[in-house]
Write a protein that holds these residues in place. Structure first.
Motif, PDB file in Angstrom:
ATOM      1  N   ALA A 118      34.629  30.554  35.990  1.00  0.00           N
ATOM      2  CA  ALA A 118      35.457  31.672  36.444  1.00  0.00           C
ATOM      3  C   ALA A 118      34.621  32.653  37.264  1.00  0.00           C
ATOM      4  O   ALA A 118      33.451  32.901  36.953  1.00  0.00           O
ATOM      5  N   TRP A 119      35.234  33.218  38.325  1.00  0.00           N
ATOM      6  CA  TRP A 119      34.487  34.103  39.232  1.00  0.00           C
ATOM      7  C   TRP A 119      33.806  35.260  38.513  1.00  0.00           C
ATOM      8  O   TRP A 119      32.634  35.559  38.794  1.00  0.00           O
ATOM      9  N   PRO A 120      34.482  35.955  37.555  1.00  0.00           N
ATOM     10  CA  PRO A 120      33.790  37.062  36.879  1.00  0.00           C
ATOM     11  C   PRO A 120      32.559  36.625  36.090  1.00  0.00           C
ATOM     12  O   PRO A 120      31.634  37.414  35.911  1.00  0.00           O
ATOM     13  N   MET A 121      32.543  35.387  35.619  1.00  0.00           N
ATOM     14  CA  MET A 121      31.386  34.901  34.873  1.00  0.00           C
ATOM     15  C   MET A 121      30.258  34.455  35.811  1.00  0.00           C
ATOM     16  O   MET A 121      29.086  34.488  35.439  1.00  0.00           O
ATOM     17  N   GLN A 122      30.632  34.040  37.027  1.00  0.00           N
ATOM     18  CA  GLN A 122      29.617  33.654  38.012  1.00  0.00           C
ATOM     19  C   GLN A 122      29.016  34.871  38.715  1.00  0.00           C
ATOM     20  O   GLN A 122      27.879  34.830  39.170  1.00  0.00           O
ATOM     21  N   HIS A 123      29.777  35.942  38.797  1.00  0.00           N
ATOM     22  CA  HIS A 123      29.307  37.175  39.447  1.00  0.00           C
ATOM     23  C   HIS A 123      29.600  38.364  38.515  1.00  0.00           C
ATOM     24  O   HIS A 123      30.352  39.283  38.882  1.00  0.00           O
ATOM     25  N   PRO A 124      29.027  38.379  37.335  1.00  0.00           N
ATOM     26  CA  PRO A 124      29.430  39.363  36.324  1.00  0.00           C
ATOM     27  C   PRO A 124      29.111  40.809  36.686  1.00  0.00           C
ATOM     28  O   PRO A 124      29.879  41.717  36.352  1.00  0.00           O
ATOM     29  N   ALA A 125      27.996  41.054  37.357  1.00  0.00           N
ATOM     30  CA  ALA A 125      27.649  42.442  37.695  1.00  0.00           C
ATOM     31  C   ALA A 125      28.680  43.041  38.649  1.00  0.00           C
ATOM     32  O   ALA A 125      29.154  44.166  38.454  1.00  0.00           O
ATOM     33  N   TRP A 126      29.038  42.280  39.681  1.00  0.00           N
ATOM     34  CA  TRP A 126      30.057  42.750  40.617  1.00  0.00           C
ATOM     35  C   TRP A 126      31.412  42.883  39.929  1.00  0.00           C
ATOM     36  O   TRP A 126      32.141  43.860  40.154  1.00  0.00           O
ATOM     37  N   ALA A 127      31.753  41.902  39.101  1.00  0.00           N
ATOM     38  CA  ALA A 127      33.036  41.954  38.396  1.00  0.00           C
ATOM     39  C   ALA A 127      33.099  43.167  37.472  1.00  0.00           C
ATOM     40  O   ALA A 127      34.116  43.872  37.413  1.00  0.00           O
ATOM     41  N   SER A 128      32.004  43.442  36.758  1.00  0.00           N
ATOM     42  CA  SER A 128      31.963  44.608  35.869  1.00  0.00           C
ATOM     43  C   SER A 128      32.132  45.902  36.656  1.00  0.00           C
ATOM     44  O   SER A 128      32.895  46.787  36.254  1.00  0.00           O
ATOM     45  N   LEU A 129      31.429  46.009  37.772  1.00  0.00           N
ATOM     46  CA  LEU A 129      31.509  47.221  38.596  1.00  0.00           C
ATOM     47  C   LEU A 129      32.918  47.421  39.136  1.00  0.00           C
ATOM     48  O   LEU A 129      33.473  48.530  39.077  1.00  0.00           O
ATOM     49  N   ILE A 130      33.521  46.349  39.635  1.00  0.00           N
ATOM     50  CA  ILE A 130      34.873  46.441  40.200  1.00  0.00           C
ATOM     51  C   ILE A 130      35.886  46.829  39.121  1.00  0.00           C
ATOM     52  O   ILE A 130      36.719  47.722  39.327  1.00  0.00           O
ATOM     53  N   TRP A 131      35.809  46.160  37.964  1.00  0.00           N
ATOM     54  CA  TRP A 131      36.732  46.475  36.879  1.00  0.00           C
ATOM     55  C   TRP A 131      36.610  47.944  36.447  1.00  0.00           C
ATOM     56  O   TRP A 131      37.617  48.637  36.266  1.00  0.00           O
TER      57      TRP A 131
END
Length: 287
Positions: free
Chosen positions: A253-266
């Motif tokens: 899943a994209w959030p698991m492959q790019h967790p830092a960006w996903a965390s920041l966006i969320w």
């Protein structure tokens, strides 16, 4: 009614000058007021520390040797490193209940109405409160990290990455305090705010990768866990702390492959949405 009383009654409420400077100043004043209150009631901070410390000890020693971490097996030390990012994230998000209860108490006591009678920025009351809660959360996180070191948790990255991991955790906690603020403004009592602030957090934190890998879950729950904003921050913290086992299979899943960006966006998205809703609710609830 006398002439003097009529003139006083006819006077409009003070109006804030507006502008970013006014908002920042007012927010810091409200934050200072809440921090002083915390200092005078230290049990608020002490009790806030007990639960996360218990989670660290119980999960580390009770479940540490019985949960399989892909790539590391049943090694208790590996599970402690896998676990700690989840405990940190749970701690910062559970501060939501305290934020909601505090705002509900201020509403119940009429303090919010008193603030409204002052020439101050409308969003400053809530911003100041959430900033004060952020400071308390940061202190709790420091103590919790020390306890984690005592039970065997270690980081394996440089100081900048470790600080970035804690920064993402605090940003998520700050984002969630705005959800707590909205809940506190929407209920009638602090008790209801506490219950309302916790009831949705349990499924959010447990249907995630905080305590067990998503590979062990049913397929539907795997997808929910991997796109959960809580999971994104946990995975980002693990990577920044160097707590991902060498053979750990990261989900596709994209959030698991790019967790830092996903965390920041969320986190930014949650702040933008729930701050807007909370400030709007504040104006209408106490207007």
């Amino acid at each position: 009614m006398s002439v003097t009383e009529s003139k006083v009654a006819a006077q409009p409420a003070p109006v804030a000058k507006g502008g970013l400077s006014q908002s920042v100043t007012d927010s810091l004043i409200v934050a200072k007021r809440n921090l002083i209150r915390m200092k005078r009631i230290p049990e608020m901070v002490i009790f806030g520390l007990i639960q996360p410390v218990m989670f660290v000890v119980l999960f580390s020693y009770v479940f540490g040797g019985s949960i399989n971490v892909p790539g590391a097996g049943l090694d208790p030390g590996a599970y402690r490193e896998f676990l700690m990012a989840g405990i940190f994230a749970q701690t910062v998000t559970f501060a939501t209940a305290g934020a909601g209860a505090g705002i509900a108490e201020d509403m119940h006591r009429g303090l919010i109405d008193r603030f409204r009678s002052l020439p101050m920025a409308r969003g400053a009351v809530l911003t100041g409160r959430t900033l004060a809660d952020l400071v308390q959360t940061a202190l709790t996180l420091v103590v919790l990290a020390l306890v984690a070191l005592l039970v065997g948790w270690r980081t394996h990255e440089n100081a900048l990455k470790v600080l970035a991991g804690f920064g993402l955790l605090l940003l998520l906690g700050y984002a969630f305090t705005w959800i707590g603020a909205l809940i506190g403004l929407s209920v009638r009592t602090p008790e209801a705010a506490t219950s309302g602030g916790l009831i949705w957090l349990f499924p959010l934190t447990f249907i995630s990768i905080a305590f067990v890998p998503s590979q062990n879950m049913p397929t539907v729950l795997q997808h929910i866990a991997e796109w959960n904003p809580f999971s994104a921050t946990v995975q980002a913290a693990r990577e920044l702390f160097g707590n991902v086992a060498p053979g750990y299979p990261v989900p596709d899943a994209w959030p698991m492959q790019h967790p830092a960006w996903a965390s920041l966006i969320w986190s930014v998205l949650i702040i933008a949405v729930f701050r807007t809703l909370a400030v709007r609710k504040y104006k209408s609830a106490s207007g």
